[in-house]
Design a protein around this motif. Sequence first.
Motif, PDB file in Angstrom:
ATOM      1  N   ASN B 102      40.618  36.327  43.623  1.00  0.00           N
ATOM      2  CA  ASN B 102      39.908  35.840  44.808  1.00  0.00           C
ATOM      3  C   ASN B 102      39.116  36.958  45.477  1.00  0.00           C
ATOM      4  OD1 ASN B 102      40.977  33.349  44.371  1.00  0.00           O
ATOM      5  ND2 ASN B 102      42.604  33.561  45.911  1.00  0.00           N
ATOM      6  N   ARG B 103      39.722  38.129  45.487  1.00  0.00           N
ATOM      7  CA  ARG B 103      39.057  39.240  46.144  1.00  0.00           C
ATOM      8  C   ARG B 103      37.795  39.649  45.380  1.00  0.00           C
ATOM      9  NH1 ARG B 103      40.903  43.256  50.357  1.00  0.00           N
ATOM     10  NH2 ARG B 103      42.175  41.485  50.945  1.00  0.00           N
ATOM     11  N   ARG B 105      36.016  37.702  43.548  1.00  0.00           N
ATOM     12  CA  ARG B 105      35.021  36.633  43.749  1.00  0.00           C
ATOM     13  C   ARG B 105      34.339  36.802  45.096  1.00  0.00           C
ATOM     14  NH1 ARG B 105      38.645  31.841  41.757  1.00  0.00           N
ATOM     15  NH2 ARG B 105      38.080  31.779  39.562  1.00  0.00           N
ATOM     16  N   SER B 106      35.132  37.028  46.146  1.00  0.00           N
ATOM     17  CA  SER B 106      34.506  37.106  47.466  1.00  0.00           C
ATOM     18  C   SER B 106      33.676  38.378  47.557  1.00  0.00           C
ATOM     19  CB  SER B 106      35.559  37.054  48.569  1.00  0.00           C
ATOM     20  OG  SER B 106      36.339  38.211  48.547  1.00  0.00           O
ATOM     21  N   ARG B 107      34.095  39.413  46.809  1.00  0.00           N
ATOM     22  CA  ARG B 107      33.321  40.649  46.829  1.00  0.00           C
ATOM     23  C   ARG B 107      31.979  40.446  46.142  1.00  0.00           C
ATOM     24  NH1 ARG B 107      36.613  45.813  45.168  1.00  0.00           N
ATOM     25  NH2 ARG B 107      36.344  44.988  43.075  1.00  0.00           N
ATOM     26  N   SER B 108      31.972  39.627  45.087  1.00  0.00           N
ATOM     27  CA  SER B 108      30.726  39.435  44.347  1.00  0.00           C
ATOM     28  C   SER B 108      29.723  38.648  45.177  1.00  0.00           C
ATOM     29  CB  SER B 108      31.000  38.715  43.029  1.00  0.00           C
ATOM     30  OG  SER B 108      31.360  37.377  43.294  1.00  0.00           O
ATOM     31  N   ARG B 109      30.215  37.990  46.235  1.00  0.00           N
ATOM     32  CA  ARG B 109      29.288  37.209  47.063  1.00  0.00           C
ATOM     33  C   ARG B 109      28.616  38.045  48.135  1.00  0.00           C
ATOM     34  NH1 ARG B 109      33.340  33.672  48.332  1.00  0.00           N
ATOM     35  NH2 ARG B 109      33.983  32.525  46.491  1.00  0.00           N
ATOM     36  N   ARG B 110      29.109  39.263  48.350  1.00  0.00           N
ATOM     37  CA  ARG B 110      28.436  40.098  49.343  1.00  0.00           C
ATOM     38  C   ARG B 110      28.200  41.492  48.764  1.00  0.00           C
ATOM     39  NH1 ARG B 110      34.024  40.050  51.024  1.00  0.00           N
ATOM     40  NH2 ARG B 110      34.716  42.199  50.967  1.00  0.00           N
ATOM     41  N   GLN B 112      28.189  45.322  47.957  1.00  0.00           N
ATOM     42  CA  GLN B 112      29.387  46.160  47.963  1.00  0.00           C
ATOM     43  C   GLN B 112      29.083  47.428  47.183  1.00  0.00           C
ATOM     44  OE1 GLN B 112      32.387  44.657  49.129  1.00  0.00           O
ATOM     45  NE2 GLN B 112      33.615  46.488  48.908  1.00  0.00           N
TER      46      GLN B 112
END
Lengths: 258, 200
Positions: B102-103, B105-110, B112
């Motif tokens: 999950n982390r 995935r959410s990182r790939s959306r913003r 970094q």
Amino acid sequence: MTDHIITELGGLRVDAPAGLEDAVLVAVGLADHYVTRPTPLGEVYVAFNGRGVSAVDVAGDRDSFEARFFIDHGRRAIPTDEIPERIARHLDTAIAAGRPGRLPIDLRGLTEFQTAVLLRTATIPRGEVRPYGWVAKEIGKPGAVRAVGTALAHNPVPVIIPCHRVVRSDGTLGEYSLGDPENKRTLLEAEGLDIDAFTALSSRGIRFIGSDTTRVFCHPTCGRGSLITDRHRHDFADETEARAAGYRPCKVCRPVAA
Amino acid sequence: MTATAGQTAVLSGTMSTMTADTLTARLADDLDGTFPEVVRELSAGLFSGAFRMLGNRQDAEDVTQEALVRAYRALGDYPVDRIRELRLRPWVWTIAANLCRNRLRSRSRRPQAPLTGHDPIDAGPGPDEAAEHSDLRGRLADLLAGLPWSMRTAVVLHHVVGMPYDEIAAALERPAATVRSDVHRGLARLRVAADTEEQP
């Protein structure tokens, strides 16, 4: 080459960062972090875990605080510099107001009775006092006046749950759980309570005061009662006397338990 | 430790080691008294694994803490029998691997900073050994981040964390044969990548 790679992959195993294990235990409430906070009594130790604030205590030094915390709670207290947001946001307000407000409090391990005493006590407004017997009546155990005293003596979070606002019906202040017994007076004075006036009234056997304009009677330190001017004030020794004079109990300070 | 707890531990017989066996038995009897031991036992492996899957120390720390906190809460709701039957490490790793995923995935959306598992305070046991190995070890940490998720998790759990295939299969909810092949294919890719970089 593969063997070398496997060896090196094994070498990628590292220790968990210092403090991580403690942080987990604190988060689930199996250990506590603590900080110090300024109060009218000087610096106090404040412990907390994932469930809320678990202790407020005065102690000579960290070691004696940690030792006593372990005896009282059976958990380690670990110093920290970081207060989690949900506690940090409300802690100083709760200390200043002398009521938990939105600050989570961890009252695990207390009996239902102790919890009821503390939660009721938490509603006594700043600068006001109530007798032990009032708390007993309010929680539906009018005969348990002594037990109320005992429960308050074991209040794990004094100052925040204001057990200093519960006093003896003769107007003397009674015992206090946090350090020096004079601390109770210090806290009440810091809240602006005129202790001498209250004690003088109580020592004359006066338990309630009423206003002949509203026909309502209150605890002597009730915020509404303090608005009564001397010209309109009537003093009562007990409920019967007040009722006989045609007065009804204040709905805010509830001088007579429902 | 009561005689009953000891007996049950021996009888249940589903755990991979005696240590884990008695640990779950004691956990079932006394969650709060035993959980600190669970934390001590699992945190280094969880942190190392999460660190190598995520390539980021802070994320790994967050995931490790969150996984253990969730595990504690779940255990509080489980009936005693279910706790006794638990395979503790794979069970906690199911939670942790999902959190890692999950982390990512959410990182790939913003936006970094680029993935890197090679960080300066990531030295081995001693400075000498670190100097000797850090080159390949550091490259491997980076290369892991380039593996597909299925291979990365399998390689990390087997070779970094040190879990046997059957535990990984339980943790990742994949057949053991799949895990085995994920590990082998992952290693093969790492070997090719490491060789390629070594001889440019």
